[in-house]
Design a protein around this motif. Structure first.
Motif, PDB file in Angstrom:
ATOM      1  N   TYR A  33       1.069  -1.342  -0.091  1.00  0.00           N
ATOM      2  CA  TYR A  33       0.218   0.002  -0.003  1.00  0.00           C
ATOM      3  C   TYR A  33       0.854   1.171  -0.018  1.00  0.00           C
ATOM      4  O   TYR A  33       1.899   1.349   0.673  1.00  0.00           O
ATOM      5  N   CYS A  35       0.536   5.478  -0.036  1.00  0.00           N
ATOM      6  CA  CYS A  35      -0.449   6.767   0.082  1.00  0.00           C
ATOM      7  C   CYS A  35      -0.227   7.428  -1.151  1.00  0.00           C
ATOM      8  O   CYS A  35       0.761   8.105  -1.538  1.00  0.00           O
ATOM      9  N   CYS A 230      -6.702   5.629   4.853  1.00  0.00           N
ATOM     10  CA  CYS A 230      -5.685   4.531   4.300  1.00  0.00           C
ATOM     11  C   CYS A 230      -5.829   3.269   5.045  1.00  0.00           C
ATOM     12  O   CYS A 230      -5.515   2.112   4.837  1.00  0.00           O
ATOM     13  N   HIS A 255       0.758  11.054  10.059  1.00  0.00           N
ATOM     14  CA  HIS A 255      -0.035  10.255   8.985  1.00  0.00           C
ATOM     15  C   HIS A 255       0.007   8.563   9.483  1.00  0.00           C
ATOM     16  O   HIS A 255      -0.984   7.950  10.039  1.00  0.00           O
ATOM     17  N   GLU A 259      -2.129   5.532  11.345  1.00  0.00           N
ATOM     18  CA  GLU A 259      -2.428   4.661  10.877  1.00  0.00           C
ATOM     19  C   GLU A 259      -2.285   3.323  11.702  1.00  0.00           C
ATOM     20  O   GLU A 259      -3.209   2.231  11.800  1.00  0.00           O
TER      21      GLU A 259
HETATM   22 ZN    ZN Z   1      -2.043   7.442   3.842  1.00  0.00          ZN
END
Ligand code: ZN
Length: 494
Positions: A33, A35, A230, A255, A259
């Motif tokens: 993954y 961002c 996210c 950020h 998460e």
């Molecule tokens: Zn993100």
């Protein structure tokens, strides 16, 4: 047998600051993954570097034979102008300033982003989810976090309770921060702040009456917090724990820290095994920033229409320049640096044009496998592209020597040389040969040549010489160029 079975990849994990041997959760498969962009303005070159770095990583893992599911989101709501949950939604603000519908802003800059990524020859991700397409899932996960006791509702907004979370988890493990220090260094909450602690962050924000982007929720009309999307989209498509999470260094805190907290609170497990962070791009030694004018858009770089570079550079040259630095190092962009990169890129291209016409001998005067192994060793060592590029320069000079007769190569080794060069130059580094990379100056030349053909065809039609006008149209079509007649004249598309 796949290449990954004989190549042990080590990667630098930001979570513990160490290079670790990479072992995917499911053998042969990788969930990754990254961002993606917040689509409220043209993507700038610094962001491009992050996405190009992860494109290279995606390409190499695929080259090794892994089946990679690569998810890169589009942030089309919820990213506020201020990290401390204040300020306006970036997209709403832009829509208000330009008197556009928010989705018009999103559409325009998503197209720009895709276009720039295509020019840089970045492969599309396997899934590109949007925040607004996952509001239902975001509401569900907020309910889940409230149920687990790690979030609270205040006046229609929902906040993550960092202090509570830190009693039985650790908030700050990715960025190496300690919650007590953070609290000690924070100003007191001001009176209108409804959060219990300054470190708490919004999972859901109540929408003011004039806020355009809003959705109904159990807490009233509002919009989701940026960090949440996210967690939701990565867990939905990759599972509660997945292999690799990437992003720019600037996203590490808050950020990515948020998460981790959201994932652990909601799912009871650590969301990511390997955290990878790409470093930033500076321009003439200074941080790129729109407000100080020290900034350049990809388009301005390709056309040469900017105050920093003496001419335009093709996307492949820019990409090659980026590959000459390690993704974790700061890279400085300057006229001299990109000119030097262009020279190097041309040197490798010259060698590539010789690859198919090299003289073949009975024996080889060197070990081609040793060189090939060095290329793999460079990439297996935390994707060390500068070392790989150095090896490609070695390969280029070898090609020149074989061509001039001072080294010799047999057929079997030549096949390895050709294959390895192509694998790494095209597939892994994602570069194009100079002929394929038509942009900037070259597009201008093509435009002029096409205008000439369009004029000749118009002239032929005016003279009722339809044989000639049809021939021009049909033969261009055969060459992959389509003419379109419109009210404002004739245009062409490739
Ligand atoms: Zn993100």
């Amino acid at each position: 047998m796949e290449l990954y079975q004989s190549n042990e990849v080590k990667l630098y994990n930001s979570l513990n600051g160490q290079k670790e041997v990479f072992t995917p959760i499911t053998p042969g498969r990788i969930g990754m993954y990254v961002c993606g962009p917040t689509v409220y303005s043209n993507v700038h070159l610094g962001n491009c570097r992050t996405f190009i770095s992860f494109d290279m990583i995606f390409r190499y893992l695929k080259h090794l034979g892994y089946k990679v599911r690569y998810v890169r989101n589009i942030t089309d709501a919820g990213h506020l102008t201020d990290d401390a949950d204040q300020g306006e939604d970036k997209i709403s603000k832009k829509a208000r300033l330009e008197k556009l519908e928010p989705m018009e802003v999103v559409q325009q800059y998503t197209l720009d982003f895709h276009n720039v990524m295509r020019q840089f020859n970045a492969l599309p991700p396997s899934i590109e989810p949007t925040a607004t397409g996952h509001i239902v899932e975001q509401i569900e996960i907020i309910k889940n976090i409230i149920d687990k006791g790690y979030a609270y509702e205040r006046n229609g907004s929902v906040y993550f309770d960092v202090v509570k979370f830190n009693t039985d988890h650790r908030y700050g493990k990715l960025s190496g921060r300690n919650l007590e220090d953070m609290i000690a260094n924070t100003r007191d909450l001001n009176a209108q702040d409804e959060k219990e602690n300054a470190q708490d962050f919004a999972l859901w924000k109540k929408a003011n009456p004039d806020h355009i982007m809003r959705w109904p929720s159990p807490w009233g009309d509002g919009f989701p917090g940026w960090h949440l999307e996210c967690t939701v989209m990565s867990s939905k498509y990759l599972g509660d724990t997945f292999d690799i999470h990437g992003g720019g260094m600037d996203l590490k805190f808050p950020h990515h820290e948020c998460e981790i907290a959201q994932g652990e609170a909601a799912h009871g497990c650590s969301p990511v095994n390997y955290w990878l962070h790409a470093n930033m791009l500076t321009l003439n030694g200074k941080k790129m920033s729109k407000s100080t004018g020290n900034s350049i858009l990809p388009k301005e770089l390709f056309t040469g229409d900017n105050d920093f570079m003496e001419k335009g550079f093709s996307p492949s040259v820019v990409r090659f320049f980026m590959m000459q630095a390690h993704y974790r190092s700061v890279l400085d962009f300057s006229n001299d640096a990109i000119l030097a990169a262009e020279k190097g890129y041309n040197r490798i291209n010259e060698a590539i044009t010789l690859l198919d016409k090299l003289p073949v001998s009975q024996t080889s005067s060197f070990s081609i496998n040793e060189w090939k192994e060095k290329c793999y060793a460079a990439m297996n060592d935390d994707f060390n592209t500068p070392i790989l590029v150095a090896e490609l320069f070695e390969g280029a000079s070898l090609i020149q020597k074989i061509n001039s007769g001072s080294e010799s190569i047999n057929q079997e080794d030549l096949t390895i040389l050709q294959q390895t060069f192509r694998d790494f130059f095209y597939d892994v580094l994602g570069l194009k040969s100079s002929q394929e990379s038509l942009i900037g100056d070259e597009t201008e030349h093509l435009d002029k040549a096409m205008q000439l053909l369009i004029d000749l065809r118009a002239q032929a039609r005016a003279n009722r010489d339809f044989a000639t006008s049809d021939k021009i149209r049909d033969q261009l079509l055969e060459a992959g160029i389509q003419l379109k007649d419109g009210p404002d004249g004739t245009t062409y598309t490739l």
